[in-house]
Design a protein around this motif. Structure first.
Motif, PDB file in Angstrom:
ATOM      1  N   ALA A   1       4.713   3.561   0.286  1.00 10.50           N
ATOM      2  CA  ALA A   1       5.743   3.826   1.289  1.00 10.50           C
ATOM      3  C   ALA A   1       5.066   3.926   2.653  1.00 10.50           C
ATOM      4  O   ALA A   1       3.877   4.267   2.741  1.00 10.50           O
ATOM      5  CB  ALA A   1       6.452   5.124   0.956  1.00 10.50           C
TER       6      ALA A   1
ATOM      7  N   GLY B   1       4.129   3.766  -3.771  1.00 12.18           N
ATOM      8  CA  GLY B   1       5.374   3.007  -3.948  1.00 12.18           C
ATOM      9  C   GLY B   1       5.123   1.541  -4.286  1.00 12.18           C
ATOM     10  O   GLY B   1       5.967   0.898  -4.913  1.00 12.18           O
TER      11      GLY B   1
ATOM     12  N   ILE C   1       9.477   6.916  -6.803  1.00 12.05           N
ATOM     13  CA  ILE C   1      10.380   5.954  -7.449  1.00 12.05           C
ATOM     14  C   ILE C   1       9.815   5.544  -8.821  1.00 12.05           C
ATOM     15  O   ILE C   1       9.758   4.381  -9.170  1.00 12.05           O
ATOM     16  CB  ILE C   1      10.701   4.719  -6.564  1.00 12.05           C
TER      17      ILE C   1
ATOM     18  N   ALA D   1       0.827  -1.220   0.000  1.00 10.56           N
ATOM     19  CA  ALA D   1       0.000   0.000   0.000  1.00 10.56           C
ATOM     20  C   ALA D   1       0.854   1.260   0.000  1.00 10.56           C
ATOM     21  O   ALA D   1       0.427   2.304   0.477  1.00 10.56           O
ATOM     22  CB  ALA D   1      -0.954  -0.010   1.189  1.00 10.56           C
TER      23      ALA D   1
ATOM     24  N   ILE E   1       3.777   5.500   5.539  1.00 11.89           N
ATOM     25  CA  ILE E   1       3.456   6.910   5.799  1.00 11.89           C
ATOM     26  C   ILE E   1       3.864   7.306   7.218  1.00 11.89           C
ATOM     27  O   ILE E   1       4.376   8.414   7.437  1.00 11.89           O
ATOM     28  CB  ILE E   1       1.944   7.172   5.548  1.00 11.89           C
TER      29      ILE E   1
HETATM   30  N1  CO8 Z   1       1.839   3.347   5.359  1.00 16.11           N
HETATM   31  C1  CO8 Z   1       1.716   2.958   6.644  1.00 16.11           C
HETATM   32  N2  CO8 Z   1       0.698   2.223   7.094  1.00 16.11           N
HETATM   33  C2  CO8 Z   1      -0.258   1.866   6.209  1.00 16.11           C
HETATM   34  C3  CO8 Z   1      -0.191   2.226   4.848  1.00 16.11           C
HETATM   35  C4  CO8 Z   1       0.934   2.996   4.423  1.00 16.11           C
HETATM   36  N3  CO8 Z   1       1.117   3.352   3.156  1.00 16.11           N
HETATM   37  N4  CO8 Z   1      -1.270   1.734   4.220  1.00 16.11           N
HETATM   38  C5  CO8 Z   1      -1.985   1.073   5.141  1.00 16.11           C
HETATM   39  N5  CO8 Z   1      -1.374   1.152   6.346  1.00 16.11           N
HETATM   40  C6  CO8 Z   1      -1.833   0.588   7.630  1.00 16.11           C
HETATM   41  C7  CO8 Z   1      -2.951   1.411   8.225  1.00 16.11           C
HETATM   42  O1  CO8 Z   1      -2.435   2.535   8.903  1.00 16.11           O
HETATM   43  C8  CO8 Z   1      -3.590   0.395   9.132  1.00 16.11           C
HETATM   44  O2  CO8 Z   1      -2.787   0.284  10.301  1.00 16.11           O
HETATM   45  P1  CO8 Z   1      -3.504   0.339  11.768  1.00 16.11           P
HETATM   46  O3  CO8 Z   1      -4.386  -0.877  11.781  1.00 16.11           O
HETATM   47  O4  CO8 Z   1      -2.339   0.245  12.688  1.00 16.11           O
HETATM   48  O5  CO8 Z   1      -4.257   1.619  11.820  1.00 16.11           O
HETATM   49  C9  CO8 Z   1      -3.436  -0.920   8.359  1.00 16.11           C
HETATM   50  O6  CO8 Z   1      -2.391  -0.694   7.415  1.00 16.11           O
HETATM   51  C10 CO8 Z   1      -4.682  -1.308   7.614  1.00 16.11           C
HETATM   52  O7  CO8 Z   1      -5.062  -0.209   6.789  1.00 16.11           O
HETATM   53  P2  CO8 Z   1      -6.553   0.390   6.778  1.00 16.11           P
HETATM   54  O8  CO8 Z   1      -7.196   0.222   8.113  1.00 16.11           O
HETATM   55  O9  CO8 Z   1      -6.475   1.767   6.214  1.00 16.11           O
HETATM   56  O10 CO8 Z   1      -7.229  -0.633   5.740  1.00 16.11           O
HETATM   57  P3  CO8 Z   1      -8.392  -0.328   4.708  1.00 16.11           P
HETATM   58  O11 CO8 Z   1      -8.770  -1.649   4.154  1.00 16.11           O
HETATM   59  O12 CO8 Z   1      -9.469   0.504   5.323  1.00 16.11           O
HETATM   60  O13 CO8 Z   1      -7.709   0.569   3.551  1.00 16.11           O
HETATM   61  C11 CO8 Z   1      -5.966   1.188   1.980  1.00 16.11           C
HETATM   62  C12 CO8 Z   1      -6.650   0.055   2.790  1.00 16.11           C
HETATM   63  C13 CO8 Z   1      -6.922   1.719   0.910  1.00 16.11           C
HETATM   64  C14 CO8 Z   1      -4.748   0.570   1.319  1.00 16.11           C
HETATM   65  C15 CO8 Z   1      -5.589   2.337   2.956  1.00 16.11           C
HETATM   66  O14 CO8 Z   1      -4.850   1.785   4.041  1.00 16.11           O
HETATM   67  C16 CO8 Z   1      -4.742   3.404   2.308  1.00 16.11           C
HETATM   68  O15 CO8 Z   1      -5.269   4.268   1.638  1.00 16.11           O
HETATM   69  N6  CO8 Z   1      -3.422   3.360   2.546  1.00 16.11           N
HETATM   70  C17 CO8 Z   1      -2.514   4.397   2.094  1.00 16.11           C
HETATM   71  C18 CO8 Z   1      -2.300   4.309   0.606  1.00 16.11           C
HETATM   72  C19 CO8 Z   1      -1.370   5.419   0.159  1.00 16.11           C
HETATM   73  O16 CO8 Z   1      -1.651   6.582   0.296  1.00 16.11           O
HETATM   74  N7  CO8 Z   1      -0.207   5.028  -0.421  1.00 16.11           N
HETATM   75  C20 CO8 Z   1       0.792   5.965  -0.882  1.00 16.11           C
HETATM   76  C21 CO8 Z   1       1.812   6.176   0.160  1.00 16.11           C
HETATM   77  S1  CO8 Z   1       2.963   7.448  -0.269  1.00 16.11           S
HETATM   78  C22 CO8 Z   1       4.045   6.686  -1.299  1.00 16.11           C
HETATM   79  O17 CO8 Z   1       3.969   5.529  -1.568  1.00 16.11           O
HETATM   80  C23 CO8 Z   1       5.131   7.581  -1.827  1.00 16.11           C
HETATM   81  C24 CO8 Z   1       5.928   6.891  -2.908  1.00 16.11           C
HETATM   82  C25 CO8 Z   1       7.340   7.375  -2.888  1.00 16.11           C
HETATM   83  C26 CO8 Z   1       8.366   6.305  -3.151  1.00 16.11           C
HETATM   84  C27 CO8 Z   1       8.078   5.014  -2.432  1.00 16.11           C
HETATM   85  C28 CO8 Z   1       9.260   4.141  -2.342  1.00 16.11           C
HETATM   86  C29 CO8 Z   1       9.013   2.856  -1.602  1.00 16.11           C
END
Ligand code: CO8
Length: 258
Positions: free
Chosen positions: A65, A109, A141, A63, A67
């Motif tokens: 990098a 990512g 990336i 999902a 965050i």
């Molecule tokens: N970072 C950290 N923790 C995450 C991330 C993430 N990207 N995605 C999910 N998690 C965690 C949640 O915080 C949650 O943890 P907790 O139970 O401790 O609160 C757990 O995973 C489960 O997630 P959800 O409860 O949110 O699950 P849902 O089914 O409701 O939603 C999603 C799933 C749609 C995937 C949602 O979690 C989401 O939108 N995640 C973030 C997606 C996102 O924005 N990704 C982009 C990140 S930025 C990035 O990648 C920059 C790229 C730069 C280069 C990268 C190089 C590696």
């Protein structure tokens, strides 16, 4: 080698690398990226491995990098540490074919990581997206560059500007993924494709990878010349002689990677 965020299994010339942070949707933190770099380096150096399959869980390939880990970083830290740069370079350095087997979320990512592999096989549950704009940032990336080359400017802009997710079906239609299969069949399909590649000459597979990747790096004219020279050069290999002799003798080729 023992990993905490990966499960690595090597069997029948195929290295299966599974991203394994189930509590965080396989978010790519520094530990996971560091371990992935090490694992790729190790399988690259392992003569038994001919093909790599990179996968995640049923819910998420990755999902994005992590965050939590990066939210408080300063520009100076990101720039000085070349945040994610070395790990991305390590993936690109790998000369063996890498198949991404994607189920569930491949976001930010995670989508970029899948695109750095040589091709993507998706489960019908896969969802691809570059939602970094929702976090006040952009892909880091390769998302803006690779997605644009795969699916064209309009769809890439749409994905990056709205942050919407693309289904597996749309991803296949747009050229992002090579095949879509029912989720239950994902690993069989990916391992089957890997097994097919493992039967070929590893030397020739390496040449194919270099030539196709070249098409993203250069002009058509230079790319065509590169391909022609590779084609010429492969006449110097035993595997070319064996491959063509086997065809003419109506038997299976026995490649020796020479
Ligand atoms: N970072 C950290 N923790 C995450 C991330 C993430 N990207 N995605 C999910 N998690 C965690 C949640 O915080 C949650 O943890 P907790 O139970 O401790 O609160 C757990 O995973 C489960 O997630 P959800 O409860 O949110 O699950 P849902 O089914 O409701 O939603 C999603 C799933 C749609 C995937 C949602 O979690 C989401 O939108 N995640 C973030 C997606 C996102 O924005 N990704 C982009 C990140 S930025 C990035 O990648 C920059 C790229 C730069 C280069 C990268 C190089 C590696």
């Amino acid at each position: 080698m023992a990993y905490e965020t990966l499960i690595v299994d090597i069997e029948d010339h195929i290295a299966l690398i599974k991203l394994n942070r189930p509590d965080a949707m396989n978010a790519l933190n520094s530990q996971l990226l560091g371990e992935l770099s090490k694992a790729l380096k190790a399988v690259e150096q392992n003569d038994k491995v001919r093909v790599i399959v990179l996968t995640g869980s049923d819910k998420a390939f990755a999902a994005g990098a992590d965050i939590k880990e990066m939210s408080t970083k300063t520009f100076v830290e990101a720039f000085t540490d070349n945040l994610f740069g070395d790990e991305a370079d390590q993936i690109l350095k790998c000369r063996k074919p890498i198949i991404a087997a994607v189920a569930g979320y491949a976001l930010g990512g995670g989508c970029e990581l899948a695109m750095m592999c040589d091709f993507i096989i998706a489960a019908d549950t896969a969802k691809f997206g570059q939602p970094e704009i929702n976090l006040g940032t952009v892909a880091g990336i390769g998302g803006t560059q690779r997605l644009t080359r795969f699916v064209g400017k309009s769809k890439s802009m749409d994905m990056h500007l709205t942050g919407r997710f693309m289904t597996a079906e749309e991803a296949e239609r747009s050229g992002l993924v090579s095949r879509v299969v029912p989720a239950k069949k994902l690993m069989d399909e990916a391992m089957g494709a890997a097994a097919k590649i493992a039967e070929k000459s590893a030397l020739t597979a390496m040449a194919v990878k270099e030539a196709v990747n070249r098409s993203y790096e250069t002009t058509l004219r230079e790319g065509l010349l590169f391909e022609r020279r590779l084609f010429h050069a492969l006449f110097a290999t035993e595997d070319q002689k064996e491959g063509m002799a086997a065809f003419l003798e109506k038997r299976e080729a026995q490649f020796r990677d020479k």
